[in-house]
Design a protein around this motif. Structure first.
Motif, PDB file in Angstrom:
ATOM      1  N   VAL A 181     -85.041 -33.676  10.833  1.00 36.84           N
ATOM      2  CA  VAL A 181     -86.444 -33.417  10.908  1.00 36.84           C
ATOM      3  C   VAL A 181     -87.065 -34.249   9.718  1.00 36.84           C
ATOM      4  O   VAL A 181     -86.593 -34.317   8.402  1.00 36.84           O
ATOM      5  CB  VAL A 181     -87.022 -31.913  10.569  1.00 36.84           C
ATOM      6  N   VAL A 182     -87.769 -35.210  10.206  1.00 36.80           N
ATOM      7  CA  VAL A 182     -88.291 -35.970   9.367  1.00 36.80           C
ATOM      8  C   VAL A 182     -89.847 -35.939   9.042  1.00 36.80           C
ATOM      9  O   VAL A 182     -90.699 -35.632   9.770  1.00 36.80           O
ATOM     10  CB  VAL A 182     -88.188 -37.731   9.791  1.00 36.80           C
ATOM     11  N   PRO A 183     -90.398 -36.040   7.555  1.00 36.44           N
ATOM     12  CA  PRO A 183     -91.718 -35.813   7.493  1.00 36.44           C
ATOM     13  C   PRO A 183     -92.641 -37.081   7.736  1.00 36.44           C
ATOM     14  O   PRO A 183     -92.100 -38.181   7.685  1.00 36.44           O
ATOM     15  CB  PRO A 183     -91.729 -35.475   5.732  1.00 36.44           C
ATOM     16  N   THR A 184     -93.635 -36.938   8.139  1.00 38.07           N
ATOM     17  CA  THR A 184     -94.863 -38.186   8.043  1.00 38.07           C
ATOM     18  C   THR A 184     -95.744 -37.890   7.222  1.00 38.07           C
ATOM     19  O   THR A 184     -96.310 -36.997   6.569  1.00 38.07           O
ATOM     20  CB  THR A 184     -95.210 -38.044   9.692  1.00 38.07           C
TER      21      THR A 184
ATOM     22  N   VAL B 223     -89.208 -44.074   4.564  1.00 35.29           N
ATOM     23  CA  VAL B 223     -88.989 -42.923   4.056  1.00 35.29           C
ATOM     24  C   VAL B 223     -87.509 -42.679   3.980  1.00 35.29           C
ATOM     25  O   VAL B 223     -86.536 -43.092   5.044  1.00 35.29           O
ATOM     26  CB  VAL B 223     -89.499 -41.556   4.703  1.00 35.29           C
ATOM     27  N   ASN B 224     -86.791 -42.405   2.899  1.00 43.07           N
ATOM     28  CA  ASN B 224     -85.093 -42.262   2.873  1.00 43.07           C
ATOM     29  C   ASN B 224     -84.861 -40.882   3.317  1.00 43.07           C
ATOM     30  O   ASN B 224     -85.475 -39.947   2.605  1.00 43.07           O
ATOM     31  CB  ASN B 224     -84.730 -42.623   1.397  1.00 43.07           C
ATOM     32  N   GLN B 225     -83.995 -40.759   4.193  1.00 40.55           N
ATOM     33  CA  GLN B 225     -83.560 -39.289   4.784  1.00 40.55           C
ATOM     34  C   GLN B 225     -82.169 -38.871   4.555  1.00 40.55           C
ATOM     35  O   GLN B 225     -81.187 -39.875   5.050  1.00 40.55           O
ATOM     36  CB  GLN B 225     -84.035 -39.201   6.108  1.00 40.55           C
ATOM     37  N   GLU B 226     -81.776 -37.954   3.979  1.00 44.58           N
ATOM     38  CA  GLU B 226     -80.190 -37.449   3.561  1.00 44.58           C
ATOM     39  C   GLU B 226     -79.681 -36.967   5.049  1.00 44.58           C
ATOM     40  O   GLU B 226     -80.598 -35.984   5.239  1.00 44.58           O
ATOM     41  CB  GLU B 226     -80.292 -36.936   2.373  1.00 44.58           C
TER      42      GLU B 226
ATOM     43  N   VAL C 280     -92.073 -39.544  -2.044  1.00 43.49           N
ATOM     44  CA  VAL C 280     -91.342 -39.630  -0.542  1.00 43.49           C
ATOM     45  C   VAL C 280     -91.376 -41.050   0.064  1.00 43.49           C
ATOM     46  O   VAL C 280     -90.450 -41.342   0.472  1.00 43.49           O
ATOM     47  CB  VAL C 280     -91.944 -38.577   0.276  1.00 43.49           C
ATOM     48  N   PHE C 281     -92.579 -41.334   0.241  1.00 48.65           N
ATOM     49  CA  PHE C 281     -92.979 -42.566   1.019  1.00 48.65           C
ATOM     50  C   PHE C 281     -93.108 -43.791   0.135  1.00 48.65           C
ATOM     51  O   PHE C 281     -93.768 -43.729  -1.032  1.00 48.65           O
ATOM     52  CB  PHE C 281     -94.072 -42.360   1.796  1.00 48.65           C
ATOM     53  N   LYS C 282     -92.728 -45.019   0.729  1.00 51.63           N
ATOM     54  CA  LYS C 282     -93.186 -46.357  -0.149  1.00 51.63           C
ATOM     55  C   LYS C 282     -93.572 -47.157   1.023  1.00 51.63           C
ATOM     56  O   LYS C 282     -93.405 -47.125   2.131  1.00 51.63           O
ATOM     57  CB  LYS C 282     -92.115 -46.715  -0.905  1.00 51.63           C
ATOM     58  N   ARG C 283     -94.442 -48.136   0.428  1.00 52.63           N
ATOM     59  CA  ARG C 283     -94.965 -49.208   1.443  1.00 52.63           C
ATOM     60  C   ARG C 283     -94.228 -50.488   1.759  1.00 52.63           C
ATOM     61  O   ARG C 283     -94.011 -51.094   0.514  1.00 52.63           O
ATOM     62  CB  ARG C 283     -96.454 -49.274   1.149  1.00 52.63           C
TER      63      ARG C 283
END
Length: 494
Positions: free
Chosen positions: A363-366, A347-350, A337-340
């Motif tokens: 809604v976005v994850p962390t 985070v890429n959110q569709e 999900v995440f990259k640095r």
């Protein structure tokens, strides 16, 4: 080459006839002409008058190594070496040094003996012996069976032991109680281990266990390489000096002794430790737990001092050993999900096309585990970046100071799956006057062509924009065969 004492004595006595004094002050005989030293001991040794005993000794040893007659074959090197000897004998003795500082060259004769008529006391060192500066043997080697350098006025083995810090006078100990104890430090090699850690652990830190193998001191003999009660013996090849000398093209070349590797001592097979076979070290497995600091990046290295290999030498009072370091190279696993990106997380959110058009909430994850609700304004475009502060990578390993979480929006195009959805999308296209979209109505294309004023266009299908390799090959071959067919047709017409 050995010069007999008798010859040397004759050469010295040729300097002047001896006369018997009618009365005796302190000695029975005195040369008729007393020659004084014609040099400055400080200048010969290359030191200042303020030099202490340690500096005098060091300067003397450096010059001995350079101008010893067995090593240096220059002309008149023996005379220069003799002056170095005498200068050291004068300055090493506090009383002689004080006499020279007070009376200068007149305090000593050319052999380094105290001159009773030059201001120094008659009882000075030397006692009238004209050979005191030579140590009783002159230059060259003494008789067989003894120290070949005993006639030089110093112990050559002691010189090597102190100058090179590698020699040994006796098995496992000092050659003399009054000599300085020099210790050589040996450092082992570093050991590098690759450790893979999860992405989340690299951000927030964690404890990990490292299993590895190192060369460490033998547990049976504690690194000495000896059986219990056994001792090391002087190396039979270099006789404790740690070096061997070879003559190559007229030059004397010194190299590390191949038998003892420069240590000056060796262990006989009968005295070897049964576990390490006299090496003093063995390979052992080890395990250690380390802290992965917060915010560590991929490829970073963590160094643990003293946890690496031990040096490949045996322990004794002349060898100080220190293990190398353990270096852990961190490999950070990828997260789905995440990259640095430096100190930020991405985070890429569709989002659906309708949400992007009408606006709404997503809604976005962390990486912390919690979820954040974001409001999206109407008409947002794909690729738009929304920034959430303090949800990124810890800066300088500080969890209270973090980078940002970048949310990149990716607008998802709707694909109709039933007639109702198709009709709604067509209605939407009509509402926005989109004449390029497909319609289920058969008349829509003719209306589109009329609106384009009957202009002709080359039609290209989307699938032809990125053809496969096979399709490109087929297209080339098709052109080739069509060209040949046209050529045959023209030939037939002729």
């Amino acid at each position: 080459m050995r010069v007999p004492t008798s010859i040397l004595r004759r050469n010295v006595l040729k300097r002047g006839p001896l006369q018997v004094k009618p009365f005796i002050i302190s000695r029975s005989f005195h040369p008729s002409i007393k020659r004084l030293i014609d040099y400055d001991p400080y200048q010969i040794l290359g030191i200042d008058k303020s030099a202490d005993a340690k500096q005098i000794k060091k300067a003397y040893y450096d010059l001995v190594k350079k101008y010893h007659p067995d090593v240096n074959k220059e002309k008149d090197v023996e005379k220069k070496f003799h002056k170095i000897q005498q200068s050291y004998e004068i300055l090493r003795d506090k009383e002689k040094k004080s006499q020279y500082d007070q009376f200068g060259p007149s305090a000593f004769d050319e052999n380094g003996n105290a001159n009773p008529f030059g201001g120094a006391g008659a009882g000075g060192a030397g006692g009238g012996n004209p050979f005191a500066g030579f140590g009783g043997g002159g230059f060259g080697r003494a008789s067989s069976g003894g120290n070949p350098f005993g006639g030089m006025g110093f112990d050559f083995e002691d010189l090597f032991r102190e100058a090179f810090a590698g020699g040994r006078g006796s098995a496992g100990g000092r050659a003399g109680g009054s000599r300085a104890h020099f210790v050589t430090e040996h450092v082992g090699d570093n050991v590098e281990v690759l450790k893979s850690v999860p992405f989340k652990d690299s951000i927030f830190g964690s404890k990990v266990t490292i299993n590895y193998k190192v060369v460490d001191s033998c547990g049976t003999c504690s690194g000495s390489g000896l059986k219990k009660g056994a001792k090391k013996k002087t190396c039979p090849t270099c006789h404790g000096s740690g070096q061997t000398t070879h003559v190559m093209g007229g030059f004397h070349m010194a190299s590390t002794c191949p038998t003892c590797q420069g240590t000056g001592v060796s262990i006989s097979r009968a005295d070897e430790c049964g576990t390490c076979h006299g090496n003093g070290v063995q390979e052992v497995p080890k395990s250690t737990t380390i802290d992965i600091p917060p915010g560590i990046s991929d490829g970073s290295r963590i160094r643990i001092p003293g946890a690496g290999d031990a040096p490949l030498v045996t322990k004794d009072e002349y060898n100080q050993v220190r293990n190398g370091d353990l270096i852990i190279r961190v490999s950070v696993q990828k997260d789905p999900v995440f990259k640095r990106e430096k100190n930020d997380l991405v985070v890429n959110q569709e989002i659906l096309m309708t949400t992007a058009a009408l606006g709404g909430e997503i809604v976005v994850p962390t990486l912390d585990g919690q979820k954040i609700k974001l409001k999206v304004r109407p008409g947002v475009q794909s690729g738009r970046k929304l920034i959430i502060p303090e949800k990124g990578v810890p800066i300088n390993r500080n969890l209270d100071d973090r980078g940002n979480l970048d949310v990149v929006l990716n607008v998802k195009t709707l694909v109709p799956e039933n007639p109702t959805q198709t009709a709604l999308l067509e209605a939407l296209a009509d509402a926005f006057n989109d004449k390029n979209a497909n319609r289920t109505d058969a008349d829509w294309r003719s209306e589109l062509e009329d609106s384009l004023n009957n202009e002709k266009y080359e039609e290209v299908d989307e699938k032809d924009l990125h053809p496969s390799k096979l399709a490109r090959i087929g297209k080339v071959l098709g052109k080739f065969f069509n060209f040949d067919a046209d050529k045959s047709k023209r030939d037939n017409e002729k």
